[in-house]
Motif scaffolding. Structure first.
Motif, mmCIF file in Angstrom:
data_model
loop_
_atom_site.group_PDB
_atom_site.id
_atom_site.type_symbol
_atom_site.label_atom_id
_atom_site.label_comp_id
_atom_site.label_asym_id
_atom_site.label_seq_id
_atom_site.Cartn_x
_atom_site.Cartn_y
_atom_site.Cartn_z
ATOM 1 N N SER A 73 17.298 6.908 40.392
ATOM 2 C CA SER A 73 15.922 7.022 40.884
ATOM 3 C C SER A 73 15.851 7.769 42.211
ATOM 4 C CB SER A 73 15.273 5.636 41.023
ATOM 5 O OG SER A 73 15.753 4.929 42.158
ATOM 6 N N GLN B 246 9.108 7.176 40.956
ATOM 7 C CA GLN B 246 10.097 6.439 40.167
ATOM 8 C C GLN B 246 11.157 5.760 41.034
ATOM 9 O OE1 GLN B 246 10.981 8.721 36.257
ATOM 10 N NE2 GLN B 246 10.382 10.299 37.722
ATOM 11 N N ARG C 164 7.362 14.971 31.450
ATOM 12 C CA ARG C 164 8.542 14.293 30.930
ATOM 13 C C ARG C 164 8.644 12.863 31.446
ATOM 14 N NH1 ARG C 164 13.475 16.644 33.666
ATOM 15 N NH2 ARG C 164 12.823 15.119 35.217
ATOM 16 N N ASP C 165 8.305 12.665 32.706
ATOM 17 C CA ASP C 165 8.597 11.398 33.353
ATOM 18 C C ASP C 165 7.436 10.426 33.477
ATOM 19 O OD1 ASP C 165 11.134 12.406 33.702
ATOM 20 O OD2 ASP C 165 10.859 12.939 35.808
ATOM 21 N N LYS C 166 6.206 10.899 33.336
ATOM 22 C CA LYS C 166 5.071 9.997 33.598
ATOM 23 C C LYS C 166 5.090 8.823 32.630
ATOM 24 C CE LYS C 166 1.597 12.397 30.783
ATOM 25 N NZ LYS C 166 0.305 13.120 30.810
ATOM 26 N N MET D 281 14.838 11.423 41.610
ATOM 27 C CA MET D 281 13.773 11.706 40.654
ATOM 28 C C MET D 281 12.413 11.935 41.312
ATOM 29 S SD MET D 281 15.056 8.870 37.860
ATOM 30 C CE MET D 281 14.004 9.325 36.511
ATOM 31 N N GLU E 269 8.397 18.377 34.669
ATOM 32 C CA GLU E 269 8.962 17.107 35.156
ATOM 33 C C GLU E 269 7.923 16.001 35.091
ATOM 34 O OE1 GLU E 269 12.226 18.966 38.311
ATOM 35 O OE2 GLU E 269 10.292 18.224 39.046
#
Length: 195
Positions: A177, A106, A190-192, A180, A187
């Motif tokens: 970013s 990210q 949540r973030d993909k 992250m 994690e």
């Protein structure tokens, strides 16, 4: 401006993730591909990825976008060793080196560009992006610190670089970013990005 090289740490064993996180799907590729692409989009052409057990697999997915090198002591999980392996693979022409995380898909490429552009003005030997008073990645160090870093021995860690003779640290405000990276399945889920 002399070129800046990037060394990407991708030799970890993903113990907290429970599976090889560098090869997890991310958008149209993998986590490691997205991390390397952020660096290249930020203007870094010389990207070295330090690998461990997944050397062949990572080299295959990255192709010509990066040079992969092998850390034979990857099972020690010492990031300093990986950095030293990466530094030894450089061609000696870089003015500075970016220390990057392989699990940082990210990362905003504009942060990479800003680090490269702002570093000469800071008159520092280390430039670290920060967000909300927290240090982030990637951080940049001057080529003058390469030999002192190569001379460090266990139990030294990456943190010891900041106290080397000649180390002068400056900070660059950046977006979130820089904080992250991906360590756990929670994690990642949540973030993909949505595909």
């Amino acid at each position: 401006m002399k070129p800046i090289s990037a060394i990407v740490m991708a030799a970890g064993q993903s113990k907290r993730m429970g599976k090889p996180k560098m090869l997890l799907p991310w958008g149209k590729g993998t986590v490691i591909e997205a991390s390397v692409n952020a660096l290249r989009q930020g203007g870094i052409e010389d990207v070295v990825v330090v690998c461990g057990a997944l050397f062949s697999e990572i080299e295959a997915v990255l192709g010509a976008t990066a040079r992969c090198v092998y850390n034979p002591q990857y099972q020690n999980d010492e990031m300093l060793l990986s950095l030293q392996v990466g530094l030894k693979s450089l061609q000696g022409h870089s003015a500075a080196v970016l220390v990057c995380l392989g699990d940082h898909p990210q990362l905003n490429p504009q942060v990479v560009t800003a680090l490269a552009e702002k570093w000469p003005d800071t008159r520092s030997t280390i430039l670290i992006p920060s967000h909300s008073m927290r240090r982030g990645h990637p951080w940049l160090f001057d080529a003058s610190l390469v030999d002192p870093i190569l001379a460090l021995r266990s139990p030294a860690t990456l943190r010891d670089i900041f106290s080397l003779p000649g180390a002068k640290v400056a900070y660059l405000p950046a977006d979130a970013s820089v904080l992250m990276d991906l360590d756990t399945p929670q994690e990642y889920e949540r973030d993909k990005p949505n595909r």
